[in-house]
Design an enzyme around this catalytic site. Sequence first.
Site, PDB file in Angstrom:
ATOM      1  N   HIS A 242       0.740  -1.313   0.031  1.00 43.69           N
ATOM      2  CA  HIS A 242      -0.087  -0.090  -0.005  1.00 43.69           C
ATOM      3  C   HIS A 242       0.923   1.272   0.142  1.00 43.69           C
ATOM      4  O   HIS A 242       0.529   2.265   0.699  1.00 43.69           O
ATOM      5  CB  HIS A 242      -0.947   0.032   1.142  1.00 43.69           C
ATOM      6  CG  HIS A 242      -2.119  -0.997   0.931  1.00 43.69           C
ATOM      7  ND1 HIS A 242      -3.011  -0.541   0.248  1.00 43.69           N
ATOM      8  CD2 HIS A 242      -2.483  -2.117   1.439  1.00 43.69           C
ATOM      9  CE1 HIS A 242      -4.073  -1.412   0.408  1.00 43.69           C
ATOM     10  NE2 HIS A 242      -3.505  -2.476   1.130  1.00 43.69           N
ATOM     11  N   ASP A 302      -0.756  -4.482   5.901  1.00 42.31           N
ATOM     12  CA  ASP A 302      -1.859  -5.275   5.502  1.00 42.31           C
ATOM     13  C   ASP A 302      -1.741  -5.410   4.048  1.00 42.31           C
ATOM     14  O   ASP A 302      -0.913  -4.928   3.071  1.00 42.31           O
ATOM     15  CB  ASP A 302      -3.317  -4.689   5.554  1.00 42.31           C
ATOM     16  CG  ASP A 302      -3.279  -3.269   4.855  1.00 42.31           C
ATOM     17  OD1 ASP A 302      -2.178  -2.454   5.116  1.00 42.31           O
ATOM     18  OD2 ASP A 302      -4.057  -2.815   4.343  1.00 42.31           O
ATOM     19  N   GLU A 303      -2.001  -6.556   3.255  1.00 44.92           N
ATOM     20  CA  GLU A 303      -2.170  -7.084   1.977  1.00 44.92           C
ATOM     21  C   GLU A 303      -0.993  -6.900   1.150  1.00 44.92           C
ATOM     22  O   GLU A 303      -0.945  -5.977   0.116  1.00 44.92           O
ATOM     23  CB  GLU A 303      -3.267  -6.119   1.610  1.00 44.92           C
ATOM     24  CG  GLU A 303      -4.861  -6.315   2.054  1.00 44.92           C
ATOM     25  CD  GLU A 303      -5.805  -5.471   1.356  1.00 44.92           C
ATOM     26  OE1 GLU A 303      -6.669  -6.006   0.841  1.00 44.92           O
ATOM     27  OE2 GLU A 303      -5.838  -4.141   1.410  1.00 44.92           O
ATOM     28  N   VAL A 304       0.231  -7.147   1.739  1.00 44.13           N
ATOM     29  CA  VAL A 304       1.325  -7.006   1.027  1.00 44.13           C
ATOM     30  C   VAL A 304       1.250  -7.988  -0.512  1.00 44.13           C
ATOM     31  O   VAL A 304       1.032  -9.247   0.014  1.00 44.13           O
ATOM     32  CB  VAL A 304       2.492  -7.282   1.813  1.00 44.13           C
ATOM     33  CG1 VAL A 304       3.913  -7.102   1.113  1.00 44.13           C
ATOM     34  CG2 VAL A 304       2.552  -6.414   2.893  1.00 44.13           C
ATOM     35  N   GLU A 354      -1.886  -8.720   9.566  1.00 46.25           N
ATOM     36  CA  GLU A 354      -1.019  -9.583   9.031  1.00 46.25           C
ATOM     37  C   GLU A 354       0.577  -9.540   9.551  1.00 46.25           C
ATOM     38  O   GLU A 354       1.447 -10.224   9.313  1.00 46.25           O
ATOM     39  CB  GLU A 354      -0.797  -9.224   7.551  1.00 46.25           C
ATOM     40  CG  GLU A 354      -1.804  -9.313   6.452  1.00 46.25           C
ATOM     41  CD  GLU A 354      -3.071  -8.284   6.267  1.00 46.25           C
ATOM     42  OE1 GLU A 354      -3.306  -7.820   7.501  1.00 46.25           O
ATOM     43  OE2 GLU A 354      -3.850  -8.215   5.431  1.00 46.25           O
TER      44      GLU A 354
END
Length: 672
Positions: A242, A302-304, A354
């Site tokens: 992100h 998050d959401e790597v 995460e």
Amino acid sequence: MLSTALSAAPQSQPPVRVMPLPASIETGSGQLLIDRSFSIAVAGYHDPALDRAIARFLTLLSRQTGIPFWSASGGASASLLVHAEHRRANPQKVGEDESYSLAITPSRAELSAPNTPGILHGLETFLQLVEPSPSGFIVPALTIHDQPRFPWRGLLIDVSRHFIPPDAIKRNLDAMAAAKMNVLHWHLSDDQGFRVESRRFPRLHGMGSEGQFYTQAEIREVVAYARDRGIRVVPEFDVPGHSRSWFLGYPKLASGPGPYSLDGNAAPAMDPTRESTYRFLDKFVGEMSALFPDSYFHVGGDEVDGKQWDANPKIQAFMRAHHIEGNRALQAHFNRRLHKILVKHHKTMIGWDEILHPDLPTSVVVQSWRGQQSLATAARQGYSGLLSHGYYLDLMWPAARHYVVDPMSDAAADLTPEEKSRILGGESCMWAEWVTPEIIDARIWPRNAAIAERLWSPQSTTDLDSMYSRLDAFSLRLEWAGLTHTSARTLMLRRMAGTEEVAALAVLADALEPVKDYTRWKANPHADFHAPLNRMVDAVYAESPSARRFRDAVQAYLAGGHSDAALEAQIRARLIAWHDNDASLHPLLDDRSLLQELAPISANLSALSAAGLQALDYLSRGEPSPEPWRTQQLPLVARAKAPAADMLLMVAAPIEQLIQATVPPASPPSLR
Ligand code: ACM
């Protein structure tokens, strides 16, 4: 009115319209009149921030009552005596005592608290108790002892996807204070924008924000504004994913060659294998630590998306050399390094779930967004945690659906008392893909007050009717106190229509809500973040109070065996209004390009309301409907229930219930 209800039934739970509901309320008898002789005095600990809080209190009280109040003026005989024991910590600490007591008799009121944040909360409670009555404005006699259930009650505002200027943030801080929330989680960087001036690395905001960022002076001002209201500001700089906006100015931070732009769907990640990445982050965190005094610093996590890592031979070689197996382990390596940097700058690390990995020390705080399981897992492993799963305001859920989500339920219900004590609270999240400064208030409020109540009030506070009654009152107060969550809709309807004659358009808007969950996102996967968000879907309330009241009326009418004439009349009046609305609205819908997408919706509402009126006739006559009639309504119901123009016709389901209720009762089974 409140006073009548109190005198009629003093022993029952009073309909005190305070939100969040205080931990304990004892009803007294009578009321304190707020007239020109009303005065306020401060005893005990006293500082300029408390003076400012009292000035704000008096401004709102003046505005509501029409009586000019200037400043704290009373002596020991003041109508409202405020008494704080201590100053609060600077910066404000998690878990600081925020309790207060408020005792109101017909002759005076006393507000006392161990610390000034308790006084701030008590002043908000007092304001919410002020009611009009025939003899002037009053507050009911009562005694409140109140304290929060959780020490961390936050709201995340994403300012990356759409920039939200300081004045809009300040309005929302006012509303948070009214709801007794105490943390602004400021999501300041993401793929689509880097929103803080960095003097150390000026290409961050210089190339990553399209000129829309907060100067350091503005950041300081917002942080001070929040502190005055008992609110901590926790900045989030989301890394290593992100983070596309960082790479426009500093492409060497990235794991791939670029080039990078703020638009598009690429999800690059920082290079966790280069020493230069950590040297950069050290200087950056150092600069930001001075700007944000709170002891917590959110690093996202998050959401790597590991695609760039997978594709980079140097990163792959580094992983082999250091026996790092998989991208999760690589992110843990990055977090360990980052954690050291935060410790060096005296910050406590907080990140999305995460980041949970046995390599990180238990001083780290884990924010659970993917499910309640991760919160329980973190607490079991010794980490402190916050719940955000279930509190995503951008999903457009009704307040009731957020309200039933409890940080201590679900997977957390089986935790030991010690593990439970690690759950610090929760945060609602306002992700801003579909939010502009014009509509952000409406996307947060009033629904966010239900989450604020979940985090403040005792766990046993679960009555939905009571919640909605207090939410309606809270919403009305917020609007005149400066929020724009209902007025923005009127403004937008007028703009779309090009006229101030928008009554019929508002009737339609009241029946509609935006589609739920991420349906809009899925229908528009390549959303343009520069789109102005000026369609009906952007103007309608996330939860329409009118649609909710209609649904409740239909359910009460059906549950009561169709015998309540007053409810029937109320339902009939709505259906007639909706049926007739299309004829008055159609000329406008045909004429305005921004409104044309509403023509079929308005037609559906009209036709379905006609069917609802017929159903009501059958029900009130106690006569079952003929089967062919019901069959005829099916396609109409299906059409009305389907999403259209990114919205849902919320009144379709209750009208369908009316139609279904006309089915003749099943014939009794024959006896053998
Ligand atoms: C998140 O919603 N990706 C934290």
